[in-house]
Scaffold this motif. Sequence first.
Motif, PDB file in Angstrom:
ATOM      1  N   UNK A  12       1.437  11.173  -2.771  1.00 25.83           N
ATOM      2  CA  UNK A  12       0.221  11.978  -2.664  1.00 25.83           C
ATOM      3  C   UNK A  12       0.111  12.652  -1.298  1.00 25.83           C
ATOM      4  N   UNK A  13       0.473  11.944  -0.243  1.00 29.47           N
ATOM      5  CA  UNK A  13       0.326  12.459   1.120  1.00 29.47           C
ATOM      6  C   UNK A  13       1.662  12.820   1.767  1.00 29.47           C
ATOM      7  N   UNK A  14       2.734  12.772   1.016  1.00 28.16           N
ATOM      8  CA  UNK A  14       4.070  12.798   1.597  1.00 28.16           C
ATOM      9  C   UNK A  14       4.607  14.194   1.875  1.00 28.16           C
ATOM     10  N   UNK A  15       4.321  15.157   1.015  1.00 31.70           N
ATOM     11  CA  UNK A  15       4.985  16.462   1.083  1.00 31.70           C
ATOM     12  C   UNK A  15       4.933  17.114   2.469  1.00 31.70           C
ATOM     13  N   UNK A  35      -0.342  16.701  -9.432  1.00 31.42           N
ATOM     14  CA  UNK A  35       0.287  17.894  -8.840  1.00 31.42           C
ATOM     15  C   UNK A  35       0.837  17.653  -7.434  1.00 31.42           C
ATOM     16  N   UNK A  36       0.132  16.875  -6.626  1.00 34.29           N
ATOM     17  CA  UNK A  36       0.603  16.616  -5.263  1.00 34.29           C
ATOM     18  C   UNK A  36       1.849  15.732  -5.287  1.00 34.29           C
ATOM     19  N   UNK A  37       1.919  14.810  -6.228  1.00 34.78           N
ATOM     20  CA  UNK A  37       3.114  13.962  -6.333  1.00 34.78           C
ATOM     21  C   UNK A  37       4.322  14.797  -6.733  1.00 34.78           C
ATOM     22  N   UNK A  38       4.135  15.707  -7.673  1.00 39.82           N
ATOM     23  CA  UNK A  38       5.245  16.573  -8.084  1.00 39.82           C
ATOM     24  C   UNK A  38       5.661  17.508  -6.957  1.00 39.82           C
ATOM     25  N   UNK A  63       9.837  18.858  -2.999  1.00 40.99           N
ATOM     26  CA  UNK A  63      10.070  19.049  -1.568  1.00 40.99           C
ATOM     27  C   UNK A  63      11.183  18.131  -1.074  1.00 40.99           C
ATOM     28  N   UNK A  64      11.198  16.900  -1.542  1.00 42.37           N
ATOM     29  CA  UNK A  64      12.254  15.960  -1.156  1.00 42.37           C
ATOM     30  C   UNK A  64      13.622  16.452  -1.634  1.00 42.37           C
ATOM     31  N   UNK A  65      13.690  16.888  -2.870  1.00 39.43           N
ATOM     32  CA  UNK A  65      14.964  17.367  -3.404  1.00 39.43           C
ATOM     33  C   UNK A  65      15.430  18.612  -2.655  1.00 39.43           C
ATOM     34  N   UNK A  66      14.505  19.509  -2.350  1.00 34.67           N
ATOM     35  CA  UNK A  66      14.873  20.728  -1.620  1.00 34.67           C
ATOM     36  C   UNK A  66      15.389  20.409  -0.223  1.00 34.67           C
ATOM     37  N   UNK A  67      14.913  19.308   0.357  1.00 33.74           N
ATOM     38  CA  UNK A  67      15.335  18.913   1.696  1.00 33.74           C
ATOM     39  C   UNK A  67      16.620  18.093   1.680  1.00 33.74           C
ATOM     40  N   UNK A 116       0.771  -1.219   0.000  1.00 32.68           N
ATOM     41  CA  UNK A 116       0.000   0.000   0.000  1.00 32.68           C
ATOM     42  C   UNK A 116       0.811   1.283   0.000  1.00 32.68           C
ATOM     43  N   UNK A 117       0.178   2.311   0.500  1.00 34.26           N
ATOM     44  CA  UNK A 117       0.853   3.591   0.651  1.00 34.26           C
ATOM     45  C   UNK A 117       1.129   3.817   2.129  1.00 34.26           C
ATOM     46  N   UNK A 118       2.409   3.876   2.525  1.00 32.94           N
ATOM     47  CA  UNK A 118       2.733   3.977   3.956  1.00 32.94           C
ATOM     48  C   UNK A 118       2.040   5.110   4.677  1.00 32.94           C
ATOM     49  N   UNK A 119       1.905   6.272   4.035  1.00 34.40           N
ATOM     50  CA  UNK A 119       1.348   7.428   4.743  1.00 34.40           C
ATOM     51  C   UNK A 119      -0.165   7.356   4.937  1.00 34.40           C
ATOM     52  N   UNK A 120      -0.798   6.321   4.415  1.00 34.30           N
ATOM     53  CA  UNK A 120      -2.213   6.108   4.727  1.00 34.30           C
ATOM     54  C   UNK A 120      -2.369   5.680   6.187  1.00 34.30           C
TER      55      UNK A 120
END
Length: 338
Positions: free
Chosen positions: A106-109, A145-148, A153-157, A75-79
């Motif tokens: 989708x829920x990660x940012x 859009x949320x995935x992008x 955000x990951x790259x910036x961090x 699944x998706x861990x952040x669920x």
Amino acid sequence: MSAAVPSVLFDNHGRPLEYLRLAVTDRCNLRCFYCMPEEGIKYLPKQELLTYEEMERLVAIMAGLGVRKVRLTGGEPFVRRDLVPFMDRLSQIPGITELTMTTNGVLTAPHVPELARMGLKAVNLSLDTLDRARFASITRRDELPRVLDTLYALLAAGIRVKINAVVMDGQNTQDLLPLAELTRDLPVDVRFIEEMPFNGHSHEATPATLPWNHNRIREHLALNLGELTPVPTRSGDTASHYTVAGHQGRLGIIAAYSRTFCGTCNRIRLTAEGGLKTCLYDQGVLDIRALLRGGSSDEQIADALKSAFRNRAANGFEAESQRPVHQLSFESMSTIGG
């Protein structure tokens, strides 16, 4: 992360088992057609999922045997609620030196700052297309859009990103080059994965008849991008990596259905309900949840794990051949853990 311990866990083919892929849930907020049937899957009742405490206990036992890397999947861990505190606790287990995760983004940012503070080094981001309409068609959800947002955000961090794209004939082959072009200006790995039969249905294609196998993917990229320079692989790598002149990032190809990398596979999987899989293609070899809830000691669980590892299939083809006839319709990848 804690100090490394020497790996002492080997299977019956002499392969060290150092890497656990831990599914924390079978639930997902996307409905990718190659991962699950259109009507979705029947999710497990909450009481049938391993608790965080049970997973922590198991990871500690495996770390004592030599597992050093844990990747959280779904699944998706952040669920699943309270995921980040759980990750923080896992990272403190003696012997675990690397904690990573796979997410659809989708829920990660919103959680990226916490992940960065925790010291998370890498994230695998599932992304099969940069076209919003095709994304909605493939995932049955309009969430590109949320995935992008998560990607940037990951790259910036400063968190390393590996983009995983499943190559599907007639669905997203026109997206291979736009995805590959991300490596020109971004320090990312873009990895193209052969399509596998894990969508809850039976399958007809074989590695020999797969329209887009690893050879065709590589030829297509080279024809359009120029020379692909191979990067030396490490034991246990599933991807063949390549650099392209003038690109910051790298390209990767994973022969997941052709199964060319089984000889050095160092991975084991645990489903969200506590089923141990020593190969993606096996039917499950040990019910760890029953041991955890049946009063088994840590030593007894360790002995059961070692017994399972001493009977591991040599490769994915052998594991598939050992499945009962009634199990030849493969599970959903969401159920197995990506």
